[in-house]
Scaffold this motif. Structure first.
Motif, PDB file in Angstrom:
ATOM      1  N   ASP A  12      -3.536   2.200   3.615  1.00 41.29           N
ATOM      2  CA  ASP A  12      -2.389   1.450   4.128  1.00 41.29           C
ATOM      3  C   ASP A  12      -2.367   1.460   5.655  1.00 41.29           C
ATOM      4  O   ASP A  12      -2.006   0.453   6.289  1.00 41.29           O
ATOM      5  CB  ASP A  12      -1.093   2.047   3.579  1.00 41.29           C
ATOM      6  CG  ASP A  12      -1.023   1.975   2.066  1.00 41.29           C
ATOM      7  OD1 ASP A  12      -1.779   1.174   1.486  1.00 41.29           O
ATOM      8  OD2 ASP A  12      -0.219   2.710   1.468  1.00 41.29           O
ATOM      9  N   ALA A  13      -2.725   2.596   6.245  1.00 43.03           N
ATOM     10  CA  ALA A  13      -2.776   2.655   7.710  1.00 43.03           C
ATOM     11  C   ALA A  13      -3.832   1.696   8.255  1.00 43.03           C
ATOM     12  O   ALA A  13      -3.595   0.986   9.255  1.00 43.03           O
ATOM     13  CB  ALA A  13      -3.074   4.090   8.153  1.00 43.03           C
ATOM     14  N   VAL A  55       7.168  -5.457  12.858  1.00 40.24           N
ATOM     15  CA  VAL A  55       7.948  -4.889  11.744  1.00 40.24           C
ATOM     16  C   VAL A  55       7.165  -4.993  10.441  1.00 40.24           C
ATOM     17  O   VAL A  55       7.131  -4.053   9.631  1.00 40.24           O
ATOM     18  CB  VAL A  55       9.305  -5.610  11.630  1.00 40.24           C
ATOM     19  CG1 VAL A  55      10.045  -5.144  10.382  1.00 40.24           C
ATOM     20  CG2 VAL A  55      10.139  -5.342  12.878  1.00 40.24           C
ATOM     21  N   MET A  56       6.493  -6.125  10.218  1.00 37.74           N
ATOM     22  CA  MET A  56       5.726  -6.304   8.979  1.00 37.74           C
ATOM     23  C   MET A  56       4.546  -5.340   8.930  1.00 37.74           C
ATOM     24  O   MET A  56       4.190  -4.839   7.851  1.00 37.74           O
ATOM     25  CB  MET A  56       5.235  -7.747   8.882  1.00 37.74           C
ATOM     26  CG  MET A  56       4.719  -8.118   7.496  1.00 37.74           C
ATOM     27  SD  MET A  56       6.021  -8.134   6.244  1.00 37.74           S
ATOM     28  CE  MET A  56       6.884  -9.640   6.681  1.00 37.74           C
ATOM     29  N   ALA A  57       3.933  -5.060  10.083  1.00 39.85           N
ATOM     30  CA  ALA A  57       2.850  -4.079  10.118  1.00 39.85           C
ATOM     31  C   ALA A  57       3.368  -2.691   9.732  1.00 39.85           C
ATOM     32  O   ALA A  57       2.688  -1.926   9.024  1.00 39.85           O
ATOM     33  CB  ALA A  57       2.205  -4.050  11.504  1.00 39.85           C
ATOM     34  N   LEU A  61       2.382  -0.343   6.476  1.00 32.45           N
ATOM     35  CA  LEU A  61       2.042   1.069   6.557  1.00 32.45           C
ATOM     36  C   LEU A  61       2.718   1.872   5.446  1.00 32.45           C
ATOM     37  O   LEU A  61       2.174   2.863   4.957  1.00 32.45           O
ATOM     38  CB  LEU A  61       2.443   1.613   7.931  1.00 32.45           C
ATOM     39  CG  LEU A  61       2.036   3.053   8.268  1.00 32.45           C
ATOM     40  CD1 LEU A  61       0.528   3.171   8.362  1.00 32.45           C
ATOM     41  CD2 LEU A  61       2.693   3.493   9.580  1.00 32.45           C
ATOM     42  N   LEU A  62       3.912   1.426   5.031  1.00 33.16           N
ATOM     43  CA  LEU A  62       4.691   2.148   4.017  1.00 33.16           C
ATOM     44  C   LEU A  62       4.627   1.484   2.643  1.00 33.16           C
ATOM     45  O   LEU A  62       5.413   1.822   1.767  1.00 33.16           O
ATOM     46  CB  LEU A  62       6.160   2.246   4.466  1.00 33.16           C
ATOM     47  CG  LEU A  62       6.421   2.956   5.791  1.00 33.16           C
ATOM     48  CD1 LEU A  62       7.903   2.880   6.140  1.00 33.16           C
ATOM     49  CD2 LEU A  62       5.959   4.401   5.722  1.00 33.16           C
ATOM     50  N   VAL A  91       2.885 -13.541   7.170  1.00 36.63           N
ATOM     51  CA  VAL A  91       3.081 -14.012   5.793  1.00 36.63           C
ATOM     52  C   VAL A  91       2.115 -13.308   4.843  1.00 36.63           C
ATOM     53  O   VAL A  91       2.490 -12.886   3.732  1.00 36.63           O
ATOM     54  CB  VAL A  91       2.911 -15.540   5.732  1.00 36.63           C
ATOM     55  CG1 VAL A  91       3.039 -16.022   4.295  1.00 36.63           C
ATOM     56  CG2 VAL A  91       3.932 -16.228   6.621  1.00 36.63           C
ATOM     57  N   LEU A  92       0.859 -13.166   5.249  1.00 30.29           N
ATOM     58  CA  LEU A  92      -0.129 -12.500   4.397  1.00 30.29           C
ATOM     59  C   LEU A  92       0.242 -11.037   4.147  1.00 30.29           C
ATOM     60  O   LEU A  92       0.094 -10.534   3.028  1.00 30.29           O
ATOM     61  CB  LEU A  92      -1.513 -12.598   5.038  1.00 30.29           C
ATOM     62  CG  LEU A  92      -2.144 -13.998   5.074  1.00 30.29           C
ATOM     63  CD1 LEU A  92      -3.489 -13.953   5.792  1.00 30.29           C
ATOM     64  CD2 LEU A  92      -2.309 -14.555   3.663  1.00 30.29           C
ATOM     65  N   MET A  93       0.716 -10.357   5.182  1.00 30.65           N
ATOM     66  CA  MET A  93       1.109  -8.956   4.994  1.00 30.65           C
ATOM     67  C   MET A  93       2.323  -8.855   4.079  1.00 30.65           C
ATOM     68  O   MET A  93       2.463  -7.896   3.309  1.00 30.65           O
ATOM     69  CB  MET A  93       1.388  -8.298   6.348  1.00 30.65           C
ATOM     70  CG  MET A  93       0.128  -7.952   7.129  1.00 30.65           C
ATOM     71  SD  MET A  93       0.414  -6.814   8.506  1.00 30.65           S
ATOM     72  CE  MET A  93       1.365  -7.857   9.607  1.00 30.65           C
ATOM     73  N   PHE A  94       3.234  -9.852   4.125  1.00 32.81           N
ATOM     74  CA  PHE A  94       4.380  -9.830   3.213  1.00 32.81           C
ATOM     75  C   PHE A  94       3.929  -9.936   1.755  1.00 32.81           C
ATOM     76  O   PHE A  94       4.475  -9.257   0.879  1.00 32.81           O
ATOM     77  CB  PHE A  94       5.348 -10.976   3.548  1.00 32.81           C
ATOM     78  CG  PHE A  94       6.496 -11.056   2.574  1.00 32.81           C
ATOM     79  CD1 PHE A  94       7.592 -10.220   2.700  1.00 32.81           C
ATOM     80  CD2 PHE A  94       6.469 -11.950   1.514  1.00 32.81           C
ATOM     81  CE1 PHE A  94       8.645 -10.286   1.799  1.00 32.81           C
ATOM     82  CE2 PHE A  94       7.516 -12.032   0.607  1.00 32.81           C
ATOM     83  CZ  PHE A  94       8.607 -11.184   0.746  1.00 32.81           C
TER      84      PHE A  94
END
Length: 394
Positions: A12-13, A55-57, A61-62, A91-94
């Motif tokens: 995740d990191a 914020v999305m990054a 991470l979590l 959007v992709l990270m969401f």
């Protein structure tokens, strides 16, 4: 008191760092998802889109360590991103955070999120089409479905497969554990059976050998010594034959527990004759008829062990052996005079009584052994009741 979040997973990191760097790269070359002149863009310029990206990054991470915290925060960041020129990486990270929320979240969240995102996709399709009445309005529902519903549904499918695989693994481990327990129990039972067979077959002959060898050594009488040696030789030969039969059972690849050479009640007369040759005054009363093979073997061994114990421990007097049949039971009774002796004629370990009790227990019968009063004086009585029905033998 501050709440400490779990330590993020290494993957995740790496994903969060990669997403942040990818978003910064797109921001640096000025590539956004919407033109600056769209009415929905409230925060014009390039700098505002860095806030939802960062914020999305953090939510990425979590994604595994705290999915219940990451998803609401990521949703707020996505809404904020729609009010800027937007970033494709955000959007992709969401979508990944939504997928992880279903995959790693609680079972309740895994069930609800696909339904919620599915209803949102339907609403995002129907409402704009009803308001604007243009085919392009359908693209909003498609976008919501791709960004929210598709990751949630994928996460549910993967989670279901993982849970099914885990259940199969647990069942396999449980089956292996039960099989190992069955194997251990089978080995233990087989060892106990062999111990009973070895004791019952050999103890009688070795006890007779010990008693008569003692007599031959203590008496300076050639005739008595010769008779003792004859008895010793006879018991040695019979004991050797019994040992060979036991070895044959151990080598039997089919695991036959009742070979044709197993003793039967028809051999009681010969058993009694051998006990008489060893010096016992035995009276046999047998009226048993035909009995099942397991009962027959158990009854024979009980009589054999009782005569061996009488040879070692009994006082002078008659030893009575009785086999009667009634009420679906084969009743075996062996009585011998019970008196004070300085020491047994041959050493004993007490395994004989244990073996008899185990044989009776395997047939679901009853067993008792101990001193009893009698008209002729105190006696030692061995009493066993063995069921004759097939159901009791199961």
């Amino acid at each position: 008191m501050a709440v400490r979040l779990p330590r993020p997973h290494r993957f995740d990191a790496c994903a969060a760092l990669g997403g942040l760097l990818g978003g910064l790269l797109l921001w640096g070359i000025g590539l956004g998802t919407r033109p600056a002149d769209e009415p929905i863009v409230l925060f014009d310029g390039r700098w505002p889109l860095l806030v939802p990206l960062a914020v999305m990054a953090g939510c990425e991470l979590l994604r595994r360590a705290a999915p219940r915290t990451a998803l609401p925060t990521a949703t707020a960041a996505l809404v904020l991103d729609t009010l800027t020129q937007g970033s494709l990486v955000t959007v992709l990270m969401f979508t990944d955070v939504m997928y992880a929320a279903v995959l790693y979240g609680t079972p309740a969240a895994a069930r609800r999120l696909p339904w919620i995102t599915g209803l949102l996709s339907v609403a995002a399709t129907v409402v704009p089409l009803a308001v604007w009445r243009v085919p392009e309005a359908l693209l909003i529902g498609v976008a919501v479905g791709i960004v929210a519903f598709a990751p949630a549904a994928t996460g549910l499918i993967v989670r279901s497969h993982r849970e099914a695989a885990e259940s199969a693994r647990l069942r396999a481990e449980q089956t292996a554990l039960l099989a190992e327990m069955d194997r251990v129990q089978a080995v233990t039972a087989e060892r106990a059976r062999m111990a009973r067979e070895l004791h019952d077959m050999v103890a009688n002959h070795l006890s007779a050998i010990a008693i008569h060898s003692t007599a031959a050594l203590s008496l300076d009488d050639p005739a008595t010594t010769r008779r003792a040696l004859d008895v010793i030789r006879e018991n040695s030969v019979e004991g050797l034959a019994e040992m060979r039969r036991l070895i044959g059972i151990l080598r039997d690849a089919d695991g036959d527990t009742a070979p044709a050479a197993s003793p039967t009640l028809d051999g009681l007369a010969a058993l009694v004759d051998g006990a008489r040759a060893n010096g016992l005054d035995v009276i046999l009363e047998a009226a048993h008829g035909t009995v099942p093979a397991p009962v027959e073997l158990a009854a024979y061994r009980i009589v054999q062990e009782s005569l061996t114990n009488a040879l070692k421990h009994a006082a002078r007097g008659p030893v009575k052996v009785s086999l009667t049949r009634g009420d679906g039971l084969l009743n075996v009774t062996v009585t011998s005079p019970y008196g004070d002796r300085d020491a047994p004629r041959a050493p004993g370990s007490g395994a004989g009584l244990v073996g008899m009790r185990e044989r009776v227990a395997l047939l679901h019968g009853t067993f008792a052994a101990g001193p009893e009063p009698a008209p002729e004086g105190r006696i030692w009585a061995v009493r066993a009741a063995l069921p004759l029905t097939e159901g009791d033998l199961a």
